[in-house]
Design a protein around this motif. Structure first.
Motif, mmCIF file in Angstrom:
data_model
loop_
_atom_site.group_PDB
_atom_site.id
_atom_site.type_symbol
_atom_site.label_atom_id
_atom_site.label_comp_id
_atom_site.label_asym_id
_atom_site.label_seq_id
_atom_site.Cartn_x
_atom_site.Cartn_y
_atom_site.Cartn_z
ATOM 1 N N GLY A 81 7.718 2.849 -3.981
ATOM 2 C CA GLY A 81 8.213 4.098 -4.534
ATOM 3 C C GLY A 81 7.153 4.870 -5.292
ATOM 4 N N ASP A 82 7.607 5.930 -5.944
ATOM 5 C CA ASP A 82 6.725 6.810 -6.697
ATOM 6 C C ASP A 82 7.552 7.433 -7.811
ATOM 7 O OD1 ASP A 82 5.041 8.772 -7.679
ATOM 8 O OD2 ASP A 82 4.387 9.467 -5.706
ATOM 9 N N SER A 83 7.257 7.082 -9.044
ATOM 10 C CA SER A 83 8.056 7.575 -10.174
ATOM 11 C C SER A 83 7.390 8.733 -10.904
ATOM 12 C CB SER A 83 8.332 6.438 -11.168
ATOM 13 O OG SER A 83 7.132 6.008 -11.799
ATOM 14 N N HIS A 114 8.926 2.719 -10.654
ATOM 15 C CA HIS A 114 9.658 2.877 -9.415
ATOM 16 C C HIS A 114 9.985 1.545 -8.735
ATOM 17 C CE1 HIS A 114 5.931 1.709 -7.404
ATOM 18 N NE2 HIS A 114 5.291 2.591 -8.158
ATOM 19 N N ARG A 165 2.537 5.765 -9.291
ATOM 20 C CA ARG A 165 2.633 5.241 -7.928
ATOM 21 C C ARG A 165 1.620 4.106 -7.848
ATOM 22 N NH1 ARG A 165 0.624 6.078 -2.339
ATOM 23 N NH2 ARG A 165 -1.257 6.950 -3.298
#
Length: 394
Positions: free
Chosen positions: A59-61, A55, A85
């Motif tokens: 962010g958080d992928s 990310h 994350r």
């Protein structure tokens, strides 16, 4: 690094092949948090690698593991799909050790012992691309290859053994200058040492995520070259090394490509490709103008380039089941050829071969006899070439 490992297996709404693992800090770590999510196809007996999407900043992928297009992309090669994350991208905080600890946890949780040893292919955007590059520098033997998109704070110190890890470095023409200079400088500093890297500037683009077939094709090519045929995934894998001379090269100014033995440009500042096909994809990505190959090889007579006046629209609908339509236009009368290929590059159907007058045309493909997956339409016209991705969902 010893950690108390917190593991969650998600059930109910989310399919049981999706798992969450969190690795908390200990008294020697300072990365704040490290949360991971992994998906694999339940029907896969033995996994061969991990595709990891990372990310941008803060962010958080993790939700990437529920993306059906990514699932199909990785499943073709028996890969798991992972998102994360993560707060810190510097390996001296212990974050790299946290990644390795998470893999051991996933191995136990999923009953796939091989996960403890599998190498990663990392695709990261902005901050996530920087993380992927730093991770590849830290443990290059566990990285098939990496894509880093438009970050501006990559570590500029010498990359060491990571120059042998294939890398695709992408900058945006309209992005902030410091981002372009950071990644371009790293590329130019390491190519003279033989770094097996590509530098690609996306035209008319700023700080945005890249969605181009070059990325998927690059993944396929890296895995095909780097994963040994006889790999024992239940122990550390010795990835295939790549000889410089197998590659193709691309001039950053003229976009001309050529094989190692044929190329006429400056090697030290040119992108290095695993194959001619990746070089052609790079040409199509970095320029809307026709590009060329070095003219010293007879087999190049059938090369195709991306033209100015040859427009191919995306398939619609896409994803589809079972019929999709591709509209295109040609500016001169001439021979048109169209064929469909599967994800492994094998032609499965020829849709058209004949002469057409200039103007608007369309093709229809009925995938009723094919299984769900990613397919490609290749359309050729008067030595121009275009490729479009199609996703069949049944």
């Amino acid at each position: 690094m010893k950690n108390i490992i917190i593991i969650f297996c998600l059930t109910g709404i989310i399919k049981p092949e999706i798992y969450d693992v969190s690795i908390p800090e200990n008294d020697t770590a300072s990365y704040n948090y490290a949360d991971f999510r992994l998906w694999h196809n339940d029907s896969t007996d033995t996994l061969k690698g991990i595709y990891w999407f990372m990310h941008p900043n803060n962010g958080d992928s993790r939700n990437i593991v529920s993306d059906s297009s990514y699932q199909m992309l990785v499943d073709e090669y028996d890969f798991a799909l992972m998102g994360a994350r993560i707060f810190n991208m510097h390996m001296d905080t212990g974050i790299g050790d946290a990644v390795i600890a998470a893999m051991d946890s996933f191995a136990t949780l999923s009953n796939h012992d091989e996960i403890s040893f599998l190498p990663f292919f990392i695709n990261g955007f902005s901050w996530g691309g920087q993380f992927g590059y730093h991770f590849a520098k830290w443990i290059p033997e566990r990285v098939f290859g990496f894509i880093t998109q438009k970050g501006g704070y990559h570590d500029t110190t010498y990359a060491g053994s990571a120059i042998e890890v294939p890398g695709l470095m992408i900058v945006g023409e309209n992005d902030m200058a410091y981002r372009i200079e950071n990644l371009t400088g790293i590329f130019l500093d390491h190519r003279p040492a033989g770094a097996k890297w590509i530098l690609a500037m996306e035209p008319n683009a700023g700080h945005t995520l890249v969605n181009d077939q070059l990325l998927d094709n690059y993944f396929y090519s890296v895995i095909n070259h780097r994963l040994p045929d006889d790999a024992n995934v239940f122990e550390p894998i010795n990835l295939n090394s790549l000889n410089d001379s197998i590659g193709w090269l691309g001039d950053q100014r003229t976009y001309t490509i050529g094989s190692w033995d044929c190329y006429e440009g400056v090697f030290d500042s040119s992108s290095w490709f695993l194959s001619k096909e990746i070089g052609l994809d790079w040409q199509n990505f970095v320029s809307e103008l026709p590009a060329d190959t070095s003219d010293c090889e007879e087999e190049l007579n059938t090369d195709y380039t991306s033209p100015i006046n040859f427009k191919v629209h995306n398939a619609f609908p896409n994803p589809f089941n079972p019929i999709t339509t591709i509209k295109y236009s040609i500016q001169t009368n001439g021979l048109v050829e169209a064929a469909v290929y599967n994800i492994k590059g094998r032609q499965i159907e020829k849709l058209f071969h004949g002469y057409l007058n200039k103007g608007e045309h369309s093709l229809h493909w009925n995938g009723i006899n094919q299984s769900s997956g990613i397919y490609f339409l290749e359309l050729l016209n008067n030595h121009h070439r275009a490729i479009k991705k199609m996703i069949l969902l049944k």
